[in-house]
Design an enzyme around this catalytic site. Sequence first.
Site, PDB file in Angstrom:
ATOM      1  N   ASP A 157      44.262  41.355  38.252  1.00 56.20           N
ATOM      2  CA  ASP A 157      44.815  40.047  37.893  1.00 56.20           C
ATOM      3  C   ASP A 157      43.918  38.876  38.292  1.00 56.20           C
ATOM      4  O   ASP A 157      43.740  37.934  37.508  1.00 56.20           O
ATOM      5  CB  ASP A 157      46.218  39.867  38.458  1.00 56.20           C
ATOM      6  CG  ASP A 157      46.340  40.207  39.937  1.00 56.20           C
ATOM      7  OD1 ASP A 157      45.324  40.533  40.585  1.00 56.20           O
ATOM      8  OD2 ASP A 157      47.470  40.153  40.453  1.00 56.20           O
ATOM      9  N   GLN A 169      46.774  44.257  41.105  1.00 54.24           N
ATOM     10  CA  GLN A 169      45.813  45.200  41.665  1.00 54.24           C
ATOM     11  C   GLN A 169      46.454  46.168  42.651  1.00 54.24           C
ATOM     12  O   GLN A 169      47.557  45.943  43.151  1.00 54.24           O
ATOM     13  CB  GLN A 169      44.696  44.443  42.384  1.00 54.24           C
ATOM     14  CG  GLN A 169      43.712  43.746  41.442  1.00 54.24           C
ATOM     15  CD  GLN A 169      42.505  43.224  42.181  1.00 54.24           C
ATOM     16  OE1 GLN A 169      42.493  42.077  42.608  1.00 54.24           O
ATOM     17  NE2 GLN A 169      41.494  44.057  42.341  1.00 54.24           N
ATOM     18  N   HIS A 170      45.714  47.257  42.899  1.00 55.05           N
ATOM     19  CA  HIS A 170      45.928  48.182  44.019  1.00 55.05           C
ATOM     20  C   HIS A 170      47.098  49.150  43.867  1.00 55.05           C
ATOM     21  O   HIS A 170      47.157  50.141  44.592  1.00 55.05           O
ATOM     22  CB  HIS A 170      46.139  47.438  45.348  1.00 55.05           C
ATOM     23  CG  HIS A 170      45.163  46.353  45.631  1.00 55.05           C
ATOM     24  ND1 HIS A 170      43.794  46.552  45.583  1.00 55.05           N
ATOM     25  CD2 HIS A 170      45.349  45.043  45.967  1.00 55.05           C
ATOM     26  CE1 HIS A 170      43.193  45.405  45.888  1.00 55.05           C
ATOM     27  NE2 HIS A 170      44.101  44.486  46.113  1.00 55.05           N
TER      28      HIS A 170
END
Length: 475
Positions: free
Chosen positions: A244, A71-72
């Site tokens: 994830d 992520q991110h």
Amino acid sequence: MTYVAGVDSSTQSCKVVVRDLETGALVRSGRAAHPDGTEVDPAAWWTALQQALESAGGLDDVAAISIAGQQHGMVVLDASGRVIRDALLWNDTRSAQAARDLIAEVGADAYAARVGVVPVASFTATKLRWLREAEPANAARVAAVALPHDWLTWRLRGYGPADESPLGPDLEALTTDRSDASGTAYWSAATGAYELDLFERALGRPGREAGTVGDGVILPRVLGPSDAAGRTPGGVLVGPGAGDNAGGALGLGATEGDVVVSIGTSGTVFAVTAEPVADASGTVAGFADASGVSLPLIATLNAARVLDSIAGLLGVDHDGLADLALQAEPGAGGVVLIPYFEGERTPNLPDAKASLHGLTLATTRPANLARAAIEGMLCGLADGLDAVRRVGVREQRILLIGGAAQNPAVAAVAAQVFDAPVVIPSPGEYVADGGAVQAAWALTGARPTWTVESAAPLAVDTRAVIREQRAAYLP
């Protein structure tokens, strides 16, 4: 036979599983490594995905595929579809001041109410603010912003720079899903929409969702759990993908009452809940999940690599670290490791450092140091469990997953740190399995009912002294 594939493009590697559509049985799998670092050229992920797919036997007999990923991470594209600079990953903390600035401008309460999270250095919005301030020339070139799984899904469908892809740089074709969008700090799980003024506050330029009319930096179109992103040039259906942790929850079949504790490069504690969560303290992120509900989550930057570090210091492998740790008593003779080797996200201390306390001539032994490493790592996650409880989560059991969960010392200490039944599911690639579930869902229109076998709960043997000792030394 009909097969579906799931992908986990994680920080460390790319994993692919191919499963039977009807039974969920594993048919074959593949893997390829990713480079180390907190900023990475996304081309390395694309190469690893191709290698992992080849290792898993390719897609010739696969009907659908879906990609879950870390992520991110900030992937910025120019108008020609080229990556402008290396992606900043979730564990890159250079945007810590940007996070503080955004909170000062908008307010923590307002952020939590509007997008379910309060900015920290991990989130995409803070990385965009950093880009705006540190690299203004690059920020001015941004035509689209994607997350790692968004970009890989786009490339897999045949899009990209004109000289690298059959379909060219159609940025309007970018897609994402609810779970990953909810980790940007400019998309709301409660409303299902981008908060475009928060995006503009981050990058300093207007944005718009792909496929909508108007000008502005393109943000991926947000898909639902059963939506398809499109097809590969070879005709394979491509599912929506996921962050994830949401992929892991889907792969495990986690439901309300399950709290998942995952020990990988990062450590996470998350639960599936029917209603969105908003925590103005910023401790718990009110993410969306991959099934249409919510996934309140805390994340720590320091997890399995804490064990890597101490094992290397002691000159042993992970089995040797376990052997040493099991020779020590609970509490490690008073030796306490505060494991903030990379700063920390929960608690939000991006500039913190690790520290070792409680050493005496009698207790400075390899066994105590090994056990203190495991206790310190797990106590941080137990603090995370307390945090998700404070926003209303009530667990019936803890599912302990990740590579480190298979370490016998980690399992033994977990039963002494967590004050709830701990279950260690059979080892598996749960995030990639979640991708396979998504692929099947998009293909058939119905969520499959595959389940992961779990062992019996570990006997709970809570030793409060372990956490009390650590708390005495916390910043």
